[in-house]
Design a protein around this motif. Structure first.
Motif, short mmCIF file in Angstrom:
data_model
loop_
_atom_site.label_atom_id
_atom_site.label_comp_id
_atom_site.label_asym_id
_atom_site.label_seq_id
_atom_site.Cartn_x
_atom_site.Cartn_y
_atom_site.Cartn_z
N TRP A 180 -12.00 -13.35 -20.66
CA TRP A 180 -13.12 -14.25 -20.93
C TRP A 180 -13.06 -14.61 -22.41
CZ3 TRP A 180 -13.88 -9.24 -19.07
CH2 TRP A 180 -14.27 -8.29 -20.00
N LEU A 181 -13.83 -15.62 -22.80
CA LEU A 181 -13.78 -16.11 -24.17
C LEU A 181 -14.33 -15.07 -25.13
CD1 LEU A 181 -15.05 -19.78 -23.64
CD2 LEU A 181 -12.68 -19.00 -23.92
N ALA A 182 -13.83 -15.10 -26.37
CA ALA A 182 -14.27 -14.14 -27.38
C ALA A 182 -15.76 -14.26 -27.65
CB ALA A 182 -13.48 -14.35 -28.67
N THR A 183 -16.33 -15.44 -27.41
CA THR A 183 -17.76 -15.66 -27.66
C THR A 183 -18.63 -15.23 -26.49
OG1 THR A 183 -17.49 -17.94 -26.87
CG2 THR A 183 -17.35 -17.56 -29.26
N GLU A 184 -18.02 -14.82 -25.37
CA GLU A 184 -18.75 -14.41 -24.20
C GLU A 184 -18.68 -12.89 -24.03
OE1 GLU A 184 -16.96 -16.53 -21.00
OE2 GLU A 184 -17.90 -18.44 -21.52
N SER A 185 -19.39 -12.37 -23.05
CA SER A 185 -19.32 -10.94 -22.75
C SER A 185 -19.29 -10.75 -21.25
CB SER A 185 -20.52 -10.19 -23.34
OG SER A 185 -21.72 -10.63 -22.74
N ASP A 186 -18.57 -9.73 -20.82
CA ASP A 186 -18.48 -9.36 -19.41
C ASP A 186 -18.06 -7.89 -19.38
OD1 ASP A 186 -18.49 -9.47 -16.66
OD2 ASP A 186 -16.97 -11.03 -16.48
N MET A 187 -17.98 -7.31 -18.20
CA MET A 187 -17.59 -5.92 -18.07
C MET A 187 -16.63 -5.76 -16.89
SD MET A 187 -17.80 -2.68 -18.91
CE MET A 187 -19.24 -2.52 -19.93
N ILE A 188 -15.40 -5.33 -17.16
CA ILE A 188 -14.47 -5.03 -16.08
C ILE A 188 -15.04 -3.87 -15.27
CG2 ILE A 188 -12.17 -4.15 -15.53
CD1 ILE A 188 -11.14 -5.60 -18.01
N THR A 189 -14.99 -3.98 -13.95
CA THR A 189 -15.53 -2.94 -13.09
C THR A 189 -14.46 -2.18 -12.31
OG1 THR A 189 -15.93 -4.62 -11.38
CG2 THR A 189 -17.77 -4.04 -12.83
N GLY A 190 -13.24 -2.73 -12.22
CA GLY A 190 -12.22 -1.98 -11.51
C GLY A 190 -11.01 -2.80 -11.12
N LEU A 191 -10.12 -2.12 -10.42
CA LEU A 191 -8.87 -2.70 -9.94
C LEU A 191 -8.81 -2.49 -8.43
CD1 LEU A 191 -6.09 -3.93 -10.86
CD2 LEU A 191 -5.25 -1.58 -10.92
N LYS A 192 -8.54 -3.57 -7.67
CA LYS A 192 -8.46 -3.49 -6.22
C LYS A 192 -7.06 -3.87 -5.75
CE LYS A 192 -13.35 -4.36 -5.22
NZ LYS A 192 -14.32 -5.19 -4.47
N PHE A 193 -6.55 -3.13 -4.75
CA PHE A 193 -5.25 -3.39 -4.15
C PHE A 193 -5.42 -3.87 -2.71
CE2 PHE A 193 -4.55 -0.17 -7.39
CZ PHE A 193 -3.45 -0.68 -8.08
N TYR A 194 -4.65 -4.90 -2.36
CA TYR A 194 -4.70 -5.47 -1.02
C TYR A 194 -3.30 -5.49 -0.42
CZ TYR A 194 -9.35 -7.22 -2.30
OH TYR A 194 -10.66 -7.34 -2.69
N GLY A 195 -3.23 -5.25 0.89
CA GLY A 195 -1.94 -5.34 1.56
C GLY A 195 -2.03 -4.94 3.03
N PRO A 196 -1.15 -5.49 3.90
CA PRO A 196 -0.16 -6.49 3.51
C PRO A 196 -0.84 -7.81 3.13
CG PRO A 196 -0.20 -6.25 5.89
CD PRO A 196 -1.09 -5.17 5.34
N ALA A 197 -0.35 -8.41 2.05
CA ALA A 197 -0.92 -9.65 1.54
C ALA A 197 0.20 -10.61 1.19
CB ALA A 197 -1.79 -9.37 0.33
N ALA A 198 -0.19 -11.84 0.85
CA ALA A 198 0.80 -12.87 0.54
C ALA A 198 0.13 -13.92 -0.32
CB ALA A 198 1.34 -13.50 1.83
N PRO A 199 0.89 -14.86 -0.88
CA PRO A 199 0.25 -15.96 -1.62
C PRO A 199 -0.77 -16.68 -0.73
CG PRO A 199 2.60 -15.96 -2.01
CD PRO A 199 2.36 -14.95 -0.93
#
Length: 393
Positions: free
Chosen positions: A69-88
């Motif tokens: 996000w932009l340096a002038t904005e704020s947000d909070m990462i909450t996690g990492l999610k894995f999906y599969g089997p997946a594709a474009p």
């Protein structure tokens, strides 16, 4: 002001000596907003790198991200999610989630899936056949900021094991606030000293603002911010990043306390006015811990600033003419759940200001751990300062 507030270090898991053998698959994958389902606009990017140990069924990864996000904005990462089997264009089922929080738009962290959180047989097959995708989620973007595929390649079984890089540490003297036309060499050290391959590769999140060559020399090209990342060349996933500010300076400002709320572990309202007096700007009023009967140490005061600030300093002013309060531990938090220690203030004629590396915080907790007149404590005023980037004149 220490610019190391914008440095993010990460290292591999385990003891001091790590080796990569034929049982391992190297795993990597780049992510951006265009791969989201549905696609989204955004300039952020991320990468996962590491390895999968088939014998131990453990997936060890380093996640790096830039400009989510932009340096002038704020947000909070909450996690990492894995999906599969997946594709474009197709997420597929959610297989694993790693929850973590980070308030930085650019940074890195080490993560793993092992033990009871390890992969089942079908998941291993999907991972090794390139059918796994990952998504970084945040408070403002629970469906994902960026998405990318993971690729796994088995290492050469005849390859000699190597001593992996554990950590890349910046030199504290590195110059990271530059003017257009400046050049700055980013010096670093590799840990451990016996790592086999001590080379790193370099990358800039925005070369138009600050470019970097493979010698680690940064050139300031235009006003703005860019994240420079150094990554170990041995495949260990060790990486570190630092923010480069071009034609900007850091300015410290005492925050307006209007609208803030404050609570305490105890208070004697009739003696000084209660905990609300710590925000009233009147040195004649004060908070006093409960007495008659006495409440034991430690005593705490919690300030809710009602929004997130880039906090860099606090000041505790003792009750006028009183030296009861001796030691105060300061902690910061974004959610009033997880608190991080910012440092300790020790008594002087008043109280020393505590300056620390810039952190994003909404809540600040002041805990009186020692008193010169046990168990009593009193505080007249609490002040908080914010540090902001402003264009240099």
């Amino acid at each position: 002001m220490l610019i190391c507030a914008f440095v993010f270090n990460s290292c591999t898991e385990g003891g001091e000596l790590e080796t990569l053998t034929a049982d391992a698959y190297t795993v990597s994958g780049a992510a951006d907003s265009k791969q989201l389902v549905p696609t989204a606009n955004g300039n952020g990017s991320a990468s996962l790198s590491g390895w999968y140990d088939e014998a131990g069924n453990s997936l060890t990864l380093n996640l790096s991200w830039s400009d989510l996000w932009l340096a002038t904005e704020s947000d909070m990462i909450t996690g990492l999610k894995f999906y599969g089997p997946a594709a474009p264009g197709a997420n597929g089922p959610l297989t694993h989630t790693i929850n973590f929080t980070n308030a930085n738009a650019s940074g890195s962290v080490s993560l793993s899936l092992a033990g009871h959180n390890g992969l089942v047989s079908a998941e291993r097959e999907d991972l090794l056949s390139g059918k796994w995708y990952y998504i970084i989620t945040s408070e403002k973007n629970p469906e994902g900021l960026v998405r990318g595929a993971l690729n796994a390649v088995k290492r050469d079984p005849t390859a000699k094991p190597v001593n992996l890089v554990k950590n890349i540490v910046w030199d504290a003297a590195n110059k990271t606030i530059l003017k257009i036309g400046d050049k700055s060499t980013l010096n670093y050290r590799i840990e451990p000293v016996f790592a086999t391959n001590r080379e790193v590769t370099w990358q800039s999140s925005d070369p138009a603002i600050a470019s970097v060559d493979q010698e680690g020399i940064v050139t300031a090209n235009a006003q703005g911010f860019a994240t420079i990342t150094a990554t170990a060349a041995d495949g260990s996933s060790a990486t570190t990043s630092t923010l480069i500010a071009v034609n900007y300076i850091l300015q410290e400002t005492e925050l307006d306390r209007k609208g803030w709320t404050v609570t305490a572990s105890s208070e004697k309202v009739s003696d000084g006015g209660g905990v609300v007096a710590t925000l009233d700007g009147n040195f004649s009023t004060y908070w006093h811990s409960m007495w008659g009967p006495n409440e034991p140490l430690p005593h705490w005061i919690l300030v809710d600033m009602k929004q997130t600030y880039d906090v860099s300093k606090v000041i505790v002013r003792r009750r006028t003419g009183n030296t009861d309060t001796k030691t105060v531990v300061v902690e910061t938090s974004l959610d009033n759940v997880t608190f991080n220690n910012a440092g300790t203030i020790s008594a002087t004629a008043d109280m020393n200001p505590l300056a620390f590396n810039v952190v994003k915080a909404r809540y600040i907790k002041f805990t009186v751990t020692e008193s010169n007149r046990v168990p009593n404590a009193s505080i007249s005023e609490l002040y908080v300062s914010e540090t902001k980037w402003i264009p240099s004149p």
